[in-house]
Design an enzyme around this catalytic site. Structure first.
Site, PDB file in Angstrom:
ATOM      1  N   LYS A 100     -34.386 -39.648 103.210  1.00 44.41           N
ATOM      2  CA  LYS A 100     -33.086 -39.714 102.538  1.00 44.41           C
ATOM      3  C   LYS A 100     -32.826 -41.084 101.884  1.00 44.41           C
ATOM      4  O   LYS A 100     -33.516 -42.065 102.178  1.00 44.41           O
ATOM      5  CB  LYS A 100     -31.981 -39.390 103.564  1.00 44.41           C
ATOM      6  CG  LYS A 100     -32.040 -37.943 104.088  1.00 44.41           C
ATOM      7  CD  LYS A 100     -30.857 -37.654 105.008  1.00 44.41           C
ATOM      8  CE  LYS A 100     -30.861 -36.217 105.498  1.00 44.41           C
ATOM      9  NZ  LYS A 100     -29.704 -35.929 106.382  1.00 44.41           N
ATOM     10  N   TYR A 106     -27.892 -28.128  99.963  1.00 49.49           N
ATOM     11  CA  TYR A 106     -27.101 -28.107 101.199  1.00 49.49           C
ATOM     12  C   TYR A 106     -25.988 -27.052 101.171  1.00 49.49           C
ATOM     13  O   TYR A 106     -25.011 -27.173 101.907  1.00 49.49           O
ATOM     14  CB  TYR A 106     -26.494 -29.493 101.461  1.00 49.49           C
ATOM     15  CG  TYR A 106     -27.409 -30.440 102.215  1.00 49.49           C
ATOM     16  CD1 TYR A 106     -27.871 -30.134 103.498  1.00 49.49           C
ATOM     17  CD2 TYR A 106     -27.801 -31.661 101.677  1.00 49.49           C
ATOM     18  CE1 TYR A 106     -28.691 -31.002 104.206  1.00 49.49           C
ATOM     19  CE2 TYR A 106     -28.629 -32.540 102.376  1.00 49.49           C
ATOM     20  CZ  TYR A 106     -29.061 -32.201 103.639  1.00 49.49           C
ATOM     21  OH  TYR A 106     -29.874 -33.058 104.346  1.00 49.49           O
ATOM     22  N   ASN A 147     -28.713 -40.594 107.940  1.00 45.95           N
ATOM     23  CA  ASN A 147     -29.616 -40.544 109.101  1.00 45.95           C
ATOM     24  C   ASN A 147     -31.095 -40.397 108.723  1.00 45.95           C
ATOM     25  O   ASN A 147     -31.880 -39.832 109.467  1.00 45.95           O
ATOM     26  CB  ASN A 147     -29.157 -39.448 110.068  1.00 45.95           C
ATOM     27  CG  ASN A 147     -29.106 -38.083 109.426  1.00 45.95           C
ATOM     28  OD1 ASN A 147     -29.477 -37.931 108.274  1.00 45.95           O
ATOM     29  ND2 ASN A 147     -28.677 -37.086 110.175  1.00 45.95           N
ATOM     30  N   HIS A 190     -34.338 -35.480 106.652  1.00 39.93           N
ATOM     31  CA  HIS A 190     -33.990 -34.063 106.803  1.00 39.93           C
ATOM     32  C   HIS A 190     -35.251 -33.335 107.238  1.00 39.93           C
ATOM     33  O   HIS A 190     -36.350 -33.694 106.815  1.00 39.93           O
ATOM     34  CB  HIS A 190     -33.529 -33.465 105.459  1.00 39.93           C
ATOM     35  CG  HIS A 190     -33.542 -31.964 105.459  1.00 39.93           C
ATOM     36  ND1 HIS A 190     -32.489 -31.220 105.943  1.00 39.93           N
ATOM     37  CD2 HIS A 190     -34.510 -31.068 105.094  1.00 39.93           C
ATOM     38  CE1 HIS A 190     -32.801 -29.928 105.865  1.00 39.93           C
ATOM     39  NE2 HIS A 190     -34.026 -29.812 105.344  1.00 39.93           N
ATOM     40  N   GLU A 233     -36.759 -23.944 101.416  1.00 47.52           N
ATOM     41  CA  GLU A 233     -36.652 -25.357 101.034  1.00 47.52           C
ATOM     42  C   GLU A 233     -37.920 -25.843 100.325  1.00 47.52           C
ATOM     43  O   GLU A 233     -37.839 -26.587  99.337  1.00 47.52           O
ATOM     44  CB  GLU A 233     -36.338 -26.208 102.268  1.00 47.52           C
ATOM     45  CG  GLU A 233     -34.940 -25.924 102.804  1.00 47.52           C
ATOM     46  CD  GLU A 233     -34.624 -26.623 104.120  1.00 47.52           C
ATOM     47  OE1 GLU A 233     -33.482 -26.485 104.581  1.00 47.52           O
ATOM     48  OE2 GLU A 233     -35.500 -27.296 104.691  1.00 47.52           O
TER      49      GLU A 233
HETATM   50  P1  ADP Z   1     -29.754 -31.922 110.900  1.00 47.03           P
HETATM   51  O1  ADP Z   1     -30.017 -32.715 109.642  1.00 47.03           O
HETATM   52  O2  ADP Z   1     -30.116 -32.699 112.147  1.00 47.03           O
HETATM   53  O3  ADP Z   1     -30.403 -30.553 110.867  1.00 47.03           O
HETATM   54  P2  ADP Z   1     -27.134 -30.670 110.356  1.00 47.03           P
HETATM   55  O4  ADP Z   1     -27.861 -29.502 109.756  1.00 47.03           O
HETATM   56  O5  ADP Z   1     -26.081 -30.394 111.395  1.00 47.03           O
HETATM   57  O6  ADP Z   1     -28.160 -31.705 111.012  1.00 47.03           O
HETATM   58  O7  ADP Z   1     -26.420 -31.495 109.209  1.00 47.03           O
HETATM   59  C1  ADP Z   1     -27.042 -31.724 107.968  1.00 47.03           C
HETATM   60  C2  ADP Z   1     -26.773 -33.144 107.541  1.00 47.03           C
HETATM   61  O8  ADP Z   1     -25.381 -33.308 107.293  1.00 47.03           O
HETATM   62  C3  ADP Z   1     -27.103 -34.230 108.595  1.00 47.03           C
HETATM   63  O9  ADP Z   1     -28.478 -34.574 108.655  1.00 47.03           O
HETATM   64  C4  ADP Z   1     -26.232 -35.377 108.126  1.00 47.03           C
HETATM   65  O10 ADP Z   1     -26.814 -36.080 107.022  1.00 47.03           O
HETATM   66  C5  ADP Z   1     -24.971 -34.634 107.641  1.00 47.03           C
HETATM   67  N1  ADP Z   1     -23.962 -34.569 108.708  1.00 47.03           N
HETATM   68  C6  ADP Z   1     -23.992 -33.794 109.818  1.00 47.03           C
HETATM   69  N2  ADP Z   1     -22.908 -33.992 110.586  1.00 47.03           N
HETATM   70  C7  ADP Z   1     -22.149 -34.945 109.937  1.00 47.03           C
HETATM   71  C8  ADP Z   1     -20.900 -35.577 110.203  1.00 47.03           C
HETATM   72  N3  ADP Z   1     -20.212 -35.295 111.301  1.00 47.03           N
HETATM   73  N4  ADP Z   1     -20.458 -36.482 109.310  1.00 47.03           N
HETATM   74  C9  ADP Z   1     -21.137 -36.780 108.180  1.00 47.03           C
HETATM   75  N5  ADP Z   1     -22.320 -36.199 107.866  1.00 47.03           N
HETATM   76  C10 ADP Z   1     -22.830 -35.301 108.729  1.00 47.03           C
END
Ligand code: ADP
Length: 140
Positions: free
Chosen positions: A11, A51, A114, A117, A128
């Protein structure tokens, strides 16, 4: 178990800090081979389409802005049990909960920014991968 493929994104928070090499090393050390890779700068609309499953979540707009804020590196990773293995190497969504040694524990800046993905299931991996790569670009 047969070889499996999964989709990964490094990312914007990570590409901006030049962490691409360190993150790819984590994949390779875990037995995940990079079989396709490209660095691209998504538009907000493209990030939104990728997304779309999160459209109703309160952080959707912020997430799309972030994903379009700088280049990403889209990759296909191949290995035994690649989907689950990649999720393990990535660590929990929130870096505060991520296990030591995982990519998010070491590099992520926040729950939103974070660093990586990774697909969560075979069906999403297939969709994807096809969104970013043609069959000719997958070189195992
Ligand atoms: P993952 O990426 O671990 O599969 P999710 O599918 O729950 O997690 O969420 C997709 C992405 O959305 C996350 O990787 C993160 O970048 C963002 N995200 C998730 N929860 C939050 C939050 N509470 N606040 C801001 N961004 C979030």
């Amino acid at each position: 178990m047969a070889l499996e493929r999964t989709f990964s994104i490094i990312k914007p928070d990570a590409t901006k800090r030049d962490l691409t090499g360190k993150i790819v090393a984590k994949f390779e050390e875990a037995g995940l081979r990079v079989v396709a890779s490209k660095r691209i700068h998504l538009t907000k609309a493209q990030a939104g389409e990728f997304y779309a499953v999160h459209k109703e979540r309160p952080f959707y707009d912020e997430l799309c802005e972030f994903m379009a804020s700088a280049p990403i590196v889209a990759q296909v990773l191949e290995g035994e049990n690649a989907i689950a293995k990649n999720r393990e190497v990535m660590g929990a969504t929130n870096p505060a909960d991520a296990a030591p040694g995982t990519i998010r524990a070491e590099f992520a800046e926040s729950v939103g920014e974070n660093s990586v993905h990774g697909s969560d299931a075979p069906e999403t991996a297939a969709v994807e991968i096809a969104y970013f790569f043609s069959g000719l670009e997958l070189v195992g």
